[in-house]
Enzyme design. Structure first.
Site, PDB file in Angstrom:
ATOM      1  N   HIS A 311       0.854  -1.181   0.000  1.00 28.97           N
ATOM      2  CA  HIS A 311       0.000   0.000   0.000  1.00 28.97           C
ATOM      3  C   HIS A 311       0.892   1.234   0.000  1.00 28.97           C
ATOM      4  O   HIS A 311       1.966   1.234   0.599  1.00 28.97           O
ATOM      5  CB  HIS A 311      -0.909   0.001   1.231  1.00 28.97           C
ATOM      6  N   ASP A 368      -7.959  -4.834  -0.146  1.00 30.17           N
ATOM      7  CA  ASP A 368      -8.488  -5.309  -1.432  1.00 30.17           C
ATOM      8  C   ASP A 368      -8.288  -6.806  -1.628  1.00 30.17           C
ATOM      9  O   ASP A 368      -8.973  -7.424  -2.436  1.00 30.17           O
ATOM     10  CB  ASP A 368      -7.820  -4.559  -2.590  1.00 30.17           C
TER      11      ASP A 368
END
Length: 426
Positions: A311, A368
């Protein structure tokens, strides 16, 4: 050269034989920044930070993230506590208003959402003119932009009296639009919202109820959808939120501003990650070799990527991923759902988390990685994954827009470093 003074009240910048002081701004969680608003005026220089990866663009009291420690809080409340409420509507109220609602505030807000859940009947006909196969995100962005024509009193002059109504209308209508877009894509009749259902139960019913196959609302499905929406409700100054603040700074009406945010979110580098995770897991399943795929990811000459890992902000576990991983397992078990892609996901995670290549690069699973599997289990089609993201992020966008206009922000106007031809140069 830049140095902090001993009292940490300003930094000293020495350039071209001149010395100027830049105020040091310290946030409530100890974040430090140099205020360079007067830099060009004082020195003739501007700062250069492509993609704004190291630039704070505003003051905000909405969301706090500590990427090194894996912390996410909305209005000072840890995300781990907020998911326990299992009520997206409460968290939406928190983001927009600054505090969790008491019993009476919650009842009034829910009533306002219910009252504004119906789409203007004239707008229903818009759906008939989108081409078959149009992506639901493009439909949603267009429809929200059109709201300004049906509800025109959303400019700055009217916001003092209309902010509550406009907020409720958007949060409520977006789910109706999303469900209508889906029904349009599969050629089924529209299902209207019901006054006796909660926010998430209503959405699931509008998505999946049919005259020939009535939908049975499952409490577990409603619960996990609430949690998914809470986890995605805001995430500080990401691409779409920055878009909302930028567009809104021009005093664009709320609906057009949110439409721009949805357009930003529709990009594959922003909102499409969970769909790409599912596609990756399906590819691995069809080829039947997790280790081979992971080795390809590690090969610099190969273009394969490990989707759902790493991320931009988090340098450790994404706190949202910790929550949704457990919830995903529990949900599939309670619903007796067997998904071979989850087995592949677990194997990918196990291989990556024990490989120094990924550990050294802080490539841990993000939110996700599991959210797409949960959406699959709920029956949400893959082309609706990004729409679900927009549905969740809407309260965060509204909160940032509201905060931005309340601060009397000047219109956003960045500088550039020109590298084109000089006058007369061929």
């Amino acid at each position: 050269m830049m140095e902090m003074n001993s009292e940490s009240e300003f930094a000293v910048l020495k350039v071209g034989g001149k010395e100027i002081k830049l105020p040091v701004v310290v946030g409530t969680e100890g974040e430090k920044a140099f205020d360079i608003a007067q830099l060009r005026k004082e020195t003739g220089y501007v700062s250069l930070d492509q993609s704004l990866t190291n630039t704070a663009v505003c003051y905000s009291s909405i969301t706090f993230i500590d990427g090194e420690k894996g912390i996410l809080r909305y209005r000072g409340i840890p995300i781990e506590e907020l998911v326990k409420t299992e009520a997206f509507v409460k968290v939406a109220y928190l983001l927009v208003h600054g505090t969790l609602p008491d019993e009476e505030q919650g009842r009034l807000f829910s009533r306002l959402l219910n009252k504004n859940s119906l789409l203007h009947e004239d707008m229903r006909h818009f759906f008939d003119h989108f081409p078959r196969g149009a992506h639901p995100m493009h439909i949603l962005s267009t429809m929200i932009n059109a709201l300004a024509a049906f509800y025109p009193n959303v400019d700055l002059l009217s916001m003092d009296e209309d902010i509550e109504l406009s907020t409720a209308r958007l949060i409520s209508m977006v789910r109706t639009m999303a469900a209508m877009a889906y029904k349009k894509s599969i050629g089924e009749p529209v299902v209207y919202p019901r006054h006796d259902l909660s926010y998430c139960a209503n959405f699931l019913n509008m998505m999946f109820d049919s005259p020939v196959a009535p939908y049975t609302i499952c409490p577990e499905a409603v619960r996990i959808l609430n949690i998914l929406l809470i986890l995605h409700a805001d995430h500080e100054q990401n691409c779409s939120t920055t878009t909302v603040r930028t567009i809104g700074s021009a005093q664009v009406n709320l609906y057009a501003t949110i439409s721009a945010g949805i357009s930003a979110l529709s990009g594959p580098l922003h909102g499409g990650a969970n769909q790409e995770v599912v596609e990756m897991l399906r590819h691995i399943q069809e080829n039947g070799d997790v280790k081979k795929y992971v080795d390809q990811v590690k090969d610099k000459k190969n273009t394969q990527r490990l989707m759902g890992f790493g991320h931009r902000v988090y340098k450790t576990f994404d706190p949202r991923a910790k929550i949704i991983k457990k919830e995903c397992h529990d949900f599939l078990r309670k619903m007796n759902i067997s998904d071979p892609l989850l087995d592949v996901a677990l194997e990918v995670e196990d291989v990556a988390l024990h490989d120094d290549y990924f550990i050294s690069r802080h490539l841990y699973p993000n939110v996700d990685f599991y959210s797409g599997i949960v959406y699959r289990a709920l029956g949400i089609p893959e082309n609706m994954f990004t729409v679900m993201f927009a549905l969740a992020r809407l309260p965060g966008w509204i909160a940032h827009w509201k905060e931005m206009i309340g601060a009397n922000t000047k219109i956003v106007r960045p500088r550039q470093v020109y590298i084109g031809k000089r006058l007369g140069e061929k």
